[in-house]
Design an enzyme around this catalytic site. Sequence first.
Site, short mmCIF file in Angstrom:
data_model
loop_
_atom_site.label_atom_id
_atom_site.label_comp_id
_atom_site.label_asym_id
_atom_site.label_seq_id
_atom_site.Cartn_x
_atom_site.Cartn_y
_atom_site.Cartn_z
N ILE B 475 11.48 2.14 28.98
CA ILE B 475 10.49 1.10 28.67
C ILE B 475 9.07 1.60 28.85
O ILE B 475 8.13 0.83 29.01
CB ILE B 475 10.72 -0.17 29.53
CG1 ILE B 475 10.87 0.19 31.02
CG2 ILE B 475 11.96 -0.90 29.06
CD1 ILE B 475 10.91 -1.02 31.93
N GLY B 476 8.94 2.91 28.82
CA GLY B 476 7.62 3.50 28.99
C GLY B 476 7.46 4.13 30.35
O GLY B 476 6.47 4.80 30.65
N PRO B 637 7.28 13.01 40.34
CA PRO B 637 6.19 12.33 41.07
C PRO B 637 5.04 11.91 40.16
O PRO B 637 4.35 10.93 40.44
CB PRO B 637 5.73 13.40 42.06
CG PRO B 637 6.91 14.30 42.24
CD PRO B 637 7.61 14.32 40.91
N GLU B 709 8.67 -1.29 40.57
CA GLU B 709 8.14 -2.59 40.95
C GLU B 709 7.37 -2.64 42.26
O GLU B 709 6.45 -3.43 42.44
CB GLU B 709 9.30 -3.61 40.97
CG GLU B 709 9.70 -3.92 39.56
CD GLU B 709 11.12 -4.42 39.40
OE1 GLU B 709 11.27 -5.58 39.04
OE2 GLU B 709 12.05 -3.64 39.63
#
Lengths: 329, 744
Positions: B475-476, B637, B709
């Site tokens: 999703i990117g 990272p 998130e």
Amino acid sequence: MRAFELESVEAIDQAVSHRRVHDGEAFIAGGTTLLDLVKLDVMQPEKVVDVTRLPLKRIETLEDGRLKIGALVSNTELAKHEIVLRDYPVLSEALLSGASTGLRNMASTGGNVMQRTRCPYFRDPDMPCNKREPGTGCSALDGINRNHAVLGTSEHCIATHPSDMCVGMVAAGATLVLEGPDGQREVAFEDYHLLPGDHPEREHDLKPGELITHVILDTPRGGGQHYLKLRDRASYEFALASCAAIVSLDGDNVSEVRVALGGVATKPWRATAAEEALKGQPATQENFERAADAAFTDAVAYSHNGYKITLGKQAIARALRDATARARA
Amino acid sequence: MTTDTGKTREYNLSAEKPRIDGTLKLTGGADYAADRNLPNQTYGYPVTSTITSGKLVSLELDEALAMPGVLDIFHHDNFDQLSRSPNSFADENLTSEPRLPFEDNEIHYQGQYIALVVADTLNHARAAAMKVKANYERSDEFLTDIKALDRGEGELPGEEQPGDASSIGDADSAFESASVKLDHRYSIAQENHSVMEMHASVAQWENDMLTIYESSQGVVFQRNALSKIFGIPPEKVTVISHFIGSGFGSKLFMWPHAIMTAVAARRLGRPVKTVLSRTQEYLATGYRPTSLQRVRLGADDSGKLLSIHHDGCNESSPAGKHDDTVSGATPKMYDCGGNAAVTNRLVTVNKCPPCPMRAPGEASGNFALETAMDELAVKLEMDPLALRKKNFAAADPTSDLPWSSNHLKECWDDAASRFGWDKRNPTPGAMQDGDEIIGYGMATQSWEAMRQHCSARFGFRADGSLLVACGTQDIGTGTYTIVAQTASELTGIPIEMVDVRLGDSQLPSGPLSGGSMATSTVLPAVSAAFDEALSQLKSLATAEGGVFENADPDTIEIQSGKLVQGDRSVEITQLLADNQLGLIDGEASAQPGDEQNQYSFRSFGAVFVEVRWDPGISRLRVARVVSTIDIGRAINPMTARNQVEGGIVMGIGMGMFEQAEFDQNGYPYNNNLADYILPVNADMPKVEVDLLDYPDYRHNAFGARGVGEIGLTGVAAAISNAVYNATGKRIRDMPISIEKLLSA
Ligand SMILES: Cc1cc2nc3c(=O)[nH]c(=O)nc-3n(C[C@H](O)[C@H](O)[C@H](O)COP(=O)(O)OP(=O)(O)OC[C@H]3O[C@@H](n4cnc5c(N)ncnc54)[C@H](O)[C@@H]3O)c2cc1C
Ligand code: SF4
């Protein structure tokens, strides 16, 4: 988006005569207001006259020292022009605080003067709006009016005029040159935009068939100048309150002052009461605040926009302070 | 096919790699759903309800049907008979709005689809859609603002959800007897996902097979749901979503526009493309629901927590239930003396169904809890960081299971020292710089570490390239890149030679791109499939006549694209050529195992914020954000930090700007990007993100817990706490707008 006929014109009289013949026509310059509103079905021109080839792209100093700006000069060019930067910095700052780089590159001087309100109810053809459809009512009065005006409102419309550039021009002082089927005329910039009153659909003093060809700025006022724009986020948002201030000093006293407001009024607003309160007075914070209060004596707050009275006063006091500091420098 | 829970090994993979699809995206080569153009294609444009609640009485279509290019208009009276999806998460057929398009003439919200115009061009379809006239029976009974229901004290409004209530110990008694008590209410306004790539469906039927190109965070879910809705086997539905320009949760579960588009394509016998407008996106594809919250904290005089109560309430919809369970994670955050009680309630509002939005529930709940912690610190005259440290939860308070790995203390210390927290003056307004007052605030960040079942295919091709395929999506966030990195590191074959295939429901079944679980879920399946493919290669090599005939497969290793045994080696391409094979591939799946009962899996972090408040012009800006997060191992990272930075931007939006507004008629006032205020580049402060590196091998063999998130959590609370430090004003309702600051 509805289909429309597109026609290009090469000469001013061609543009003007076109308008005389037909109704339902609109000029297009940068298109950043017009095409938006056509897509939303708020403006419904049958014919669009492309004026971008007209010879109205120059900025020149007149013999009397005033600055004549062609209606097709882009907002970017005007903001970056050396004379504007030197003599009318308040206008340059106002322009650069507006929209985004891409939009300013497209936007024209004439189109900016003519941009329509950002009232969301105006921009939605399904909603009642006296400005778009006279007599249908004003959705903002009882609706959400956080972005609406507190000065110059009427019971029929409380929408702000959204332009930053126009506020800079009101402070600097300017004249509009209009060319119409019956010839050329000039209107003081301050008198051009109309208060909503009983007829919010009448927004300006442009007669059918007329074209804005130029804006002429008054001879430079000197002094210290500043445009301050307050909004939620740091960029790319219309003003919630803005102030263009020009301050000239005589010692510690304010000898000349111009104050214009954006984001709080139904038209680019000259705050004469603030000017009168400050003129001849010592340039102190207290007096700046008194001038700010004077500007809002007649303000009317609606359900969501009372904060604009405070914010507008703050914009004035700070803009005056910073313009004064520049006058001293 | 083999199944591996991934705990048999510990991989040590981590590298900073730019996204492998970056060039494609920059050059327009990435095929997003709306980029798809099929021969003979037509265009759909929805017509939406302009009333908030009531009934659609009739549609006047004649004028629209007569418009140029119009092919047909679909609506309640002429729509196909379909079945609802069973809407099961477990069976992977959940949709966002269970109600089928045009199912009946009830209007539940503004923006609800009432017709779909299909024409030969987008402009024709849109122009005709504006000419459809709808006659309604308006109902005056509707609700769009749940705050209006709140009495300001006692219980929150709405219907309690028994499944959300949980408690440990005896929170009521502990609170009663606590010497220091705090009881406050908080709220977060509705936020829109504002995805960069608009929702789009391009549907095509070939015989009885449906192919749909969709901007989707879950191609498998959408495939299964469409199969149920159309009553055709899942094999006859293909959902393709190669690239997604962000979804933030709004593209997890299918919305009705996809169904309308598929029906129109079947009826017209031509492909149909429907791309939603921004306003349609804002009104019909979900949002983070407004939440009301109440937090009660009990503590002793030293700052030791004795109890936590957290009650939440969020919006749901008549067109589809959504429960954000904002209070769900709270009992896991601190050692609260073993006493915690949480509840959640729902209020039905006349809006489309809410849906997950980045860190759903927790981002909202964390705001309330972390603001309450700051208020408690003020009450106790204690440093907010010291208060948190004092209540560090050494094990999961809800289960007493040990954390799989928890370095929150280091996050607190690392971020605090990089930020310069020791220079903070706790007296509000005490730190000044010219016109500006400076405020410092902090919050703890957290997000659950999840993992799901996943299958993948791994192949060695004769040309030396690798094929890795999984029916998940990128999703990117960089899923393509970390899969390619992993394949490259497992084989020693350069990353440029790895062909990663995602976003296609025909591929081995992969997870939703949501919940920060893609990395922990997909990589173990990729390595299991690699093992499977490698063992086939080894079989070839050790078979009769093979290069390592009769060798023990365990003595064979893979290095730089070669099989190596002792001092012998063979190029894998050679091995394939020798056997006249184009491809050797293996499929395998992986899933969490018994470790789920032994440990509690959760990531933690700390975020520190500096705000600047200019009271003379009522201007608030975030000047600096420092965050340190423990997500186990970051496989990449570079993309991982980028996720945290993006989360911080969103947190600034939540804290300062974002708020979908509805007026007294339920009219969606700021239903577009100009009026819905999101942070822009000029609002970006200096952001410094540090990721600790403690691989969590109890979670999976790669040690990665996921990062999508957590970066957002804590940010709004840290801002509001910093605002208190600057102004002495405690704003408990997000966003912190100018008028709230002026009136507080
Ligand atoms: C996203 C966005 C953000 C924006 N933010 C800001 C902001 O922060 N501050 C701000 O001040 N503005 C802002 N604007 C407005 C922008 O400044 C105006 O759209 C622009 O100045 C209009 O100029 P134009 O040449 O594109 O006008 P056009 O769209 O070409 O024309 C606008 C109107 O003027 C008429 N017209 C054009 N030229 C003439 C003429 N010579 N004589 C008579 N009538 C004419 C047209 O018929 C039309 O009705 C924003 C616009 C957008 C889209
Ligand atoms: S404020 Fe003016 S523009 Fe807005 S709805 Fe009312 S009449 Fe229309």
